[in-house]
Structures are given as C-alpha cells and as structure tokens.
Design a protein around this motif. Structure first.
Motif, mmCIF file in Angstrom:
data_model
loop_
_atom_site.group_PDB
_atom_site.id
_atom_site.type_symbol
_atom_site.label_atom_id
_atom_site.label_comp_id
_atom_site.label_asym_id
_atom_site.label_seq_id
_atom_site.Cartn_x
_atom_site.Cartn_y
_atom_site.Cartn_z
ATOM 1 N N VAL A 41 -1.371 0.318 7.816
ATOM 2 C CA VAL A 41 -1.436 0.198 6.399
ATOM 3 C C VAL A 41 -0.115 -0.532 5.998
ATOM 4 O O VAL A 41 1.090 -0.425 6.956
ATOM 5 C CB VAL A 41 -1.434 1.609 5.340
ATOM 6 C CG1 VAL A 41 -2.831 2.099 5.841
ATOM 7 C CG2 VAL A 41 -0.376 2.355 5.713
ATOM 8 N N CYS A 97 2.827 -4.456 10.136
ATOM 9 C CA CYS A 97 2.304 -3.820 8.951
ATOM 10 C C CYS A 97 3.752 -3.516 8.401
ATOM 11 O O CYS A 97 3.564 -2.861 6.981
ATOM 12 C CB CYS A 97 1.584 -2.649 9.040
ATOM 13 S SG CYS A 97 -0.252 -3.296 9.629
ATOM 14 N N ARG A 104 -0.056 3.355 11.810
ATOM 15 C CA ARG A 104 -1.542 3.436 11.248
ATOM 16 C C ARG A 104 -2.460 2.400 10.849
ATOM 17 O O ARG A 104 -3.390 2.309 10.879
ATOM 18 C CB ARG A 104 -1.608 4.606 10.220
ATOM 19 C CG ARG A 104 -2.804 5.141 9.700
ATOM 20 C CD ARG A 104 -3.764 6.099 10.934
ATOM 21 N NE ARG A 104 -5.017 6.458 10.563
ATOM 22 C CZ ARG A 104 -5.710 7.231 11.284
ATOM 23 N NH1 ARG A 104 -5.538 8.068 12.177
ATOM 24 N NH2 ARG A 104 -7.220 7.463 10.707
ATOM 25 N N GLN A 131 0.857 -1.090 0.085
ATOM 26 C CA GLN A 131 -0.161 -0.098 -0.080
ATOM 27 C C GLN A 131 1.000 1.197 -0.122
ATOM 28 O O GLN A 131 0.706 2.315 -0.704
ATOM 29 C CB GLN A 131 -0.829 -0.021 1.177
ATOM 30 C CG GLN A 131 -2.048 -1.288 1.030
ATOM 31 C CD GLN A 131 -2.937 -1.201 2.413
ATOM 32 O OE1 GLN A 131 -2.360 -1.275 3.639
ATOM 33 N NE2 GLN A 131 -4.168 -1.306 2.010
ATOM 34 N N ALA A 180 -0.987 7.417 5.044
ATOM 35 C CA ALA A 180 -1.847 6.136 5.427
ATOM 36 C C ALA A 180 -3.149 6.641 5.271
ATOM 37 O O ALA A 180 -4.150 5.785 4.694
ATOM 38 C CB ALA A 180 -1.426 6.051 6.776
ATOM 39 N N LEU A 181 -3.699 7.839 5.210
ATOM 40 C CA LEU A 181 -4.837 8.482 5.115
ATOM 41 C C LEU A 181 -5.387 8.286 3.669
ATOM 42 O O LEU A 181 -6.631 8.031 3.690
ATOM 43 C CB LEU A 181 -5.216 9.817 5.848
ATOM 44 C CG LEU A 181 -4.966 10.156 7.126
ATOM 45 C CD1 LEU A 181 -4.607 11.721 7.524
ATOM 46 C CD2 LEU A 181 -6.070 9.400 8.106
ATOM 47 N N CYS A 182 -4.481 8.520 2.994
ATOM 48 C CA CYS A 182 -4.826 8.425 1.615
ATOM 49 C C CYS A 182 -5.338 7.372 1.090
ATOM 50 O O CYS A 182 -6.312 6.881 0.269
ATOM 51 C CB CYS A 182 -3.695 9.076 0.384
ATOM 52 S SG CYS A 182 -3.379 10.665 0.704
ATOM 53 N N VAL A 183 -4.500 6.257 1.558
ATOM 54 C CA VAL A 183 -4.981 4.683 1.301
ATOM 55 C C VAL A 183 -6.125 4.233 1.766
ATOM 56 O O VAL A 183 -7.008 3.578 1.321
ATOM 57 C CB VAL A 183 -3.611 3.740 2.000
ATOM 58 C CG1 VAL A 183 -4.353 2.178 2.111
ATOM 59 C CG2 VAL A 183 -2.455 3.995 1.147
ATOM 60 N N GLU A 184 -6.478 4.848 3.277
ATOM 61 C CA GLU A 184 -7.706 4.632 3.802
ATOM 62 C C GLU A 184 -8.833 5.154 2.885
ATOM 63 O O GLU A 184 -9.856 4.353 2.947
ATOM 64 C CB GLU A 184 -7.749 5.112 5.102
ATOM 65 C CG GLU A 184 -6.865 4.473 6.185
ATOM 66 C CD GLU A 184 -6.646 5.202 7.584
ATOM 67 O OE1 GLU A 184 -5.778 4.641 8.446
ATOM 68 O OE2 GLU A 184 -7.186 6.311 7.825
ATOM 69 N N GLN A 185 -8.795 6.203 2.525
ATOM 70 C CA GLN A 185 -9.795 6.894 1.770
ATOM 71 C C GLN A 185 -9.743 6.776 0.236
ATOM 72 O O GLN A 185 -10.647 7.088 -0.399
ATOM 73 C CB GLN A 185 -9.636 8.524 2.206
ATOM 74 C CG GLN A 185 -9.701 8.884 3.614
ATOM 75 C CD GLN A 185 -9.588 10.352 3.844
ATOM 76 O OE1 GLN A 185 -9.870 11.204 3.120
ATOM 77 N NE2 GLN A 185 -9.093 10.672 5.073
#
Length: 594
Positions: free
Chosen positions: A29, A108, A27, A7, A441-446
């Motif tokens: 990912v 992770c 986080r 990721q 990490a936030l970009c991957v989540e969203q």
C-alpha cells in the motif's frame, strides 16, 4: 500549503513508526512516513539506545526485530557481543543505515523529513489528515509513530498521562493514591544518551567542559559498587566506545517532566537540561578516569540549530508517552506470569478468541531517579541467567475507543502507567509497529476501519509475511527456524489456549561460531560455569549462558565435571560464553535420581 494524498500516513520515525511504515509498504500500500529528524529507528538509533533489552531468546527473535538482528550481524564490524547489559550492541549509525536502506528499497514507501506535526484534521470522529509546516497529508489510515503520542493531543483523541491508582485496575504494584514519588515524577524519566570513547593509554582527549547546569556532585555514587571500567562496559559498543545510559545517580533526568507535554518551548527547555546533565556525567567520567576518555563526536549527525548530534543522541530516550484510551487497556496483571508456568495469560476477546499480535518478555522496569517503586516479580532463571517472563499484547491496545482512521504504533498504546515498564522496550515496540503497519495495510485493502478488522486475518498476515514473519504467541520452546513453527503458532490460536504451551525444544540450525573445550560446573539451578582448557581467550572461568531453548534443555542435564565442546561467542565484559551448541566429550552416564 501543499496537499498530498496517500493510503497510509505514519507520523514520526520512532521505533514503532519505522516498523509500521516498513510493514505497510511491504504489503504493497502507498505509505508516507513523515519524520522530524534525519534518522529512522527512534530508540534503536536516533535516541542512541543501541544496547536493546528484551526478546533476546531465539524463539522471540522474530519479525522485523529478528530481521534487524540478522542484518546487524552482517553489517556491524566486530559483532554484537560487547556489553554486559545486552546481547546486542552496535553503532547507532549502523542501525540507522539498515532502516534507511530498507525504506529506500520499497517503491510504495515515501520518506519525508517534514518536522513535527502541527495539527490534525477530523471529519466527525475520524482522523483524515495531518498538517505540517508546509504540507497537509490526507490518508485513509493515520498512525501515530511519534515519541510522545503527539497526534493524540493534536487530534483531541482521549488519552492518559501519568499515574493510575490501585483501585483503577487492582494492579499489585500501583500506589493507592498520590504520594511523594508520583508527585515528583508524573512519568518515567527519560535519558539523553551520550557516547564516549576510550582513546587508549597515554591519549589525551579534548576536555569536556562543564555545562551551565549545576551538577552538585550528582554522580559520585554512580558506580559505587564497581570499578569505572566495569561501569563503562555496561553499554560497551564496538570500537572502544560506550553508550552512557545509566539509571542509578547517572543521566536519567527527571526534573519537571510535565514539560514533555507542554509547549514546544517547554519540551525544548527540558531537552537542553537533559543534554547538559549527560554532558556533566561525561565530564565526571573524564575527571575520574582521565583524558583517555572523551566524547565519540562522530556518532550522530550534527544539524544546525538542533539539540544533540555528535556524541549526543538526536533526542532523549523517552520511556513513557501519552497513552491512548483504547478498545483494550493492558494492565500490570496482563503482563505478570501465572503461578508455576512462567508466562502471562494470552489476551482474548469476548468471544474467547486470542487477540495477541506482539510479544514481550522484559521485566517491569521503572525509572525514577533517587527513588524506588516496589514491583511485583516478573523474572525467571533460564539459559543460565535471569530473564523476563513472556507476555503477549492484544490488537485492541492499538485502536482508539472512540476515534476512527487512527492506529498507534509506538509507546502510546493503550496501557496503564504500571505496565509501561515492560511494554516500552525496543523489541516490543518494533513488534507493535509491525502489527500496526500490517493492520493499516489490511484495512486499506478491505476498505474498513481498524476496529472492524478480523484479528485472525492480522495474525495470519504477520505469521506468513514473506520477509519478516512475526510470532504472535510466545512459545519458549520453538524457534522461527523450526519447520513446525508456523503450525505450532496456529495450533495455539485454533485451540484458544490462554497459557502458551512450553513443549520440547528441537535442535536449531547448526551454528558457525567458534568452538571451545572445557569442563562444566553446576553452581545451582540455572547457574553454570565453564572452565576452558588452558584458558579461553585468556579467561579461565566463564559464566555459561544460552539463548537457544535446545541448549538450555541440554545444560539442565549436565553435572559438574562433565567435559564439553561448546560452540559459541565470548563476551569479556559480561564474563560469559554464549553457547549456540553443546556436545559432550566422552560422556559418562549419571545415576538417575527420583
């Protein structure tokens, strides 16, 4: 060629790359960090700069930087109070062990030593994978954590290298155009750090041989204003060791710096000369000081066929790299203090929202051997000493203006050449890396690109991280231990204040440091001395300094002759007592002054 997928991919184990990899994996990912060498940490470890500068005040010891300092205090035998250039000096190996242990504890995170990246693959305007000698790694978000911004070149990502001129951004310290200094030094000079050791009176260390690089009496004025012992204590480490990283006729090496962005052979040739230059300086120290001084040859791991190792750092301490052309470019005006406030304006976007994601405070410090560059002042007296004025860096400096799938997380942020003198410091780069890793990490989540991420969501994630909450606003009066810290950080973001409030400090957590009694002396504004009873550890007069805003406030109220009990730590190299807490003994009232 093996094909891997992840990721988040962090290329390079520099200070920012290490922080980014740790934060993204914390986080939750899937993250791979691909390094060229055997250590994580970059400037803080493998480059040997184990006397970090900046962000020393307690309010700014947050995030991974604060966690790193706390872990160092637990692991470093003999503590961190050794040199006069920094409040924190430690064995590079101890710092490397901290980052390695943190990395190995994260399910992770996969850490692979793959060598340098060889190519970058794009689909349209998006980076999608990076190829190494034996593996190609595809990732949703790629981060450049290399020392010299290598992915920017490999991926044809628009970037800068070298000087900007005064008309570009109206920076007060920028030259109007090329001159002798800018032509000789396209960027700030790196240093190949060497660590020496004092074996004691009567000891005979192995002779340090001359290198093939001629020295031409280059070091005769290196410590012309001080004795050798004091000069060595500049970078004193535990165990009677000394980090040699000296700018004035020392081991900064600025010959033909264009080689840093040339071929692999060019960079290797520069590195060999820089190492030889430091070898010659170490030999000169031994010749002047005697054979009690030798190389600390067990400081760094030795790798067959690789420059560095032993007493020499694993790679140069690079002060400047390629610089991204980002959504926002940080210039000198963004880091200079506002009049009568002591802090720079906080960055905002077009909507007026504060976009700060990392803090710094170091002075604007540039390195050009044998030459000087006049710089706009960026320093203040605080806590009994000089320190730099605070500033915050915007999220947009991590994001390419034209390319998706990429964030930068080391010294390759979108910044002017002039501003790099303050943004390149180790704690700042660690904070930038943490922010970049959280953003990835936030970009991957969203399922979004970095340019589409709401900056407030990134700020909230940094502020509330369960392991290493990081400040985004430089509040000089509020420490992370203060119960109101989070509320005060958020209040500034909610109000959109361009200037961070200074406020009234609160007492910190009670310290456990030793206690000393003596007499206070006020020599001037923010200039204090402490006369210890019967001498303090054999020293009768010490500079009195603090990193705590509440203690700083207290010291401003005392008068010469006041009797005090101070909890703190003594640093003989700096001739200072670092106060963690102060209490008056038999206080007497002083007349009020208008």
């Amino acid at each position: 060629m093996e094909q891997w997928q992840t990721q988040v991919l962090v290329v390079g184990g520099g200070t920012g790359g290490t922080a980014a990899a740790l934060q993204a994996a914390r986080r939750g990912v899937q993250t791979i960090v691909a390094t060229d060498g055997p250590w994580l940490g970059g400037m803080l470890t493998s480059a040997g700069v184990s006397a970090p500068d900046g962000n020393e005040l307690l309010p700014w010891q947050t995030g991974l930087w604060g966690a790193f300092l706390r872990e160092l205090r637990q692991r470093q035998a003999g503590g961190l109070d050794h040199s006069w250039v920094s409040f924190f000096t430690y064995e590079p190996r101890v710092g490397a062990s901290i980052f390695a242990d943190w990395a190995r504890s994260l399910p992770c995170l996969t850490w692979k030593q793959l060598g340098p990246p060889r190519s970058v693959n794009k689909r349209g305007d998006r980076l999608c994978s990076v190829t190494f000698d034996q593996v190609c790694i595809q990732a949703q978000i790629i981060l450049d954590g290399t020392e010299l911004g290598d992915l920017l070149s490999l991926g044809d990502v628009p970037h800068r290298w070298g000087w900007d001129w005064q008309p570009d951004w109206q920076e007060p310290s920028a030259p109007p155009g090329p001159n002798a200094l800018t032509q000789r030094y396209p960027v700030q000079s790196p240093t190949w750090v060497v660590v020496m050791q004092d074996l004691g009176e009567g000891a005979i260390a192995p002779e340090i041989p001359p290198s093939p690089l001629a020295s031409d009496n280059a070091f005769k004025t290196a410590w012309q204003d001080m004795d050798l012992r004091h000069w060595l204590n500049y970078g004193r480490l535990p165990g009677h060791r000394f980090m040699i990283n000296w700018p004035n006729d020392g081991n900064d090496y600025g010959h033909d710096l264009q080689r840093l962005v040339g071929s692999e052979g060019d960079r290797q040739a520069y590195g060999q000369e820089a190492l030889w230059h430091s070898q010659n300086l170490a030999r000169y120290v031994q010749q002047v000081g005697g054979r009690r001084y030798g190389l600390a040859s067990d400081t760094f791991p030795v790798q067959l066929g690789v420059l560095g190792g032993g007493a020499y750092a694993l790679h140069p301490y690079y002060r400047e790299s390629r610089r991204l052309q980002g959504l926002v470019t940080v210039t000198e005006g963004d880091i200079l203090p506002q009049a009568d406030h002591g802090a720079a304006l906080l960055p905002v976007n077009a909507a007026g929202d504060i976009t700060a994601i990392a803090l710094g405070n170091y002075v604007n410090d540039h390195h050009y051997p044998g030459m000087t560059l006049p710089l706009a002042p960026k320093a203040m007296r605080w806590g009994g000493r000089w320190t730099g004025t605070p500033f915050a860096l915007p999220y947009g400096c991590l994001i390419p203006a034209e390319i998706d799938g990429l964030l930068v997380c080391d010294k390759a942020i979108s910044v002017s050449h002039m501003a790099t003198g303050a943004t390149r410091l180790q704690p700042v780069v660690l904070a930038l890396g943490q922010a970049a890793g959280m953003a990835a990490a936030l970009c991957v989540e969203q399922g979004i690109q970095p340019r589409d991420l709401a900056v407030r969501s990134l700020q909230d994630a940094l502020l509330t991280d369960p392991l290493a909450p990081a400040a985004v606003v430089p509040l000089i009066h509020c420490c992370p231990s203060d119960p109101a810290w989070l509320d005060q950080q958020r209040a500034v973001l909610d109000r959109g204040d361009r200037l961070p409030p200074q406020g009234s400090p609160s007492a910190s957590v009670p310290p456990t440091s030793p206690s000393y009694t003596g007499t206070f002396q006020r020599l001037g504004d923010q200039d204090y001395r402490f006369l210890g009873d019967d001498g303090v550890e054999g020293m009768t007069s010490l500079n009195l300094v603090t990193l705590d805003p509440y203690v700083d406030h207290q010291m401003q109220t005392y008068q010469s002759g006041d009797r005090l009990q101070i909890q703190g730590r003594i640093n003989p190299a700096g001739n200072w007592l670092l106060a963690d807490a102060i209490a008056p003994l038999n206080p007497t009232p002083h007349p009020k002054t208008s």
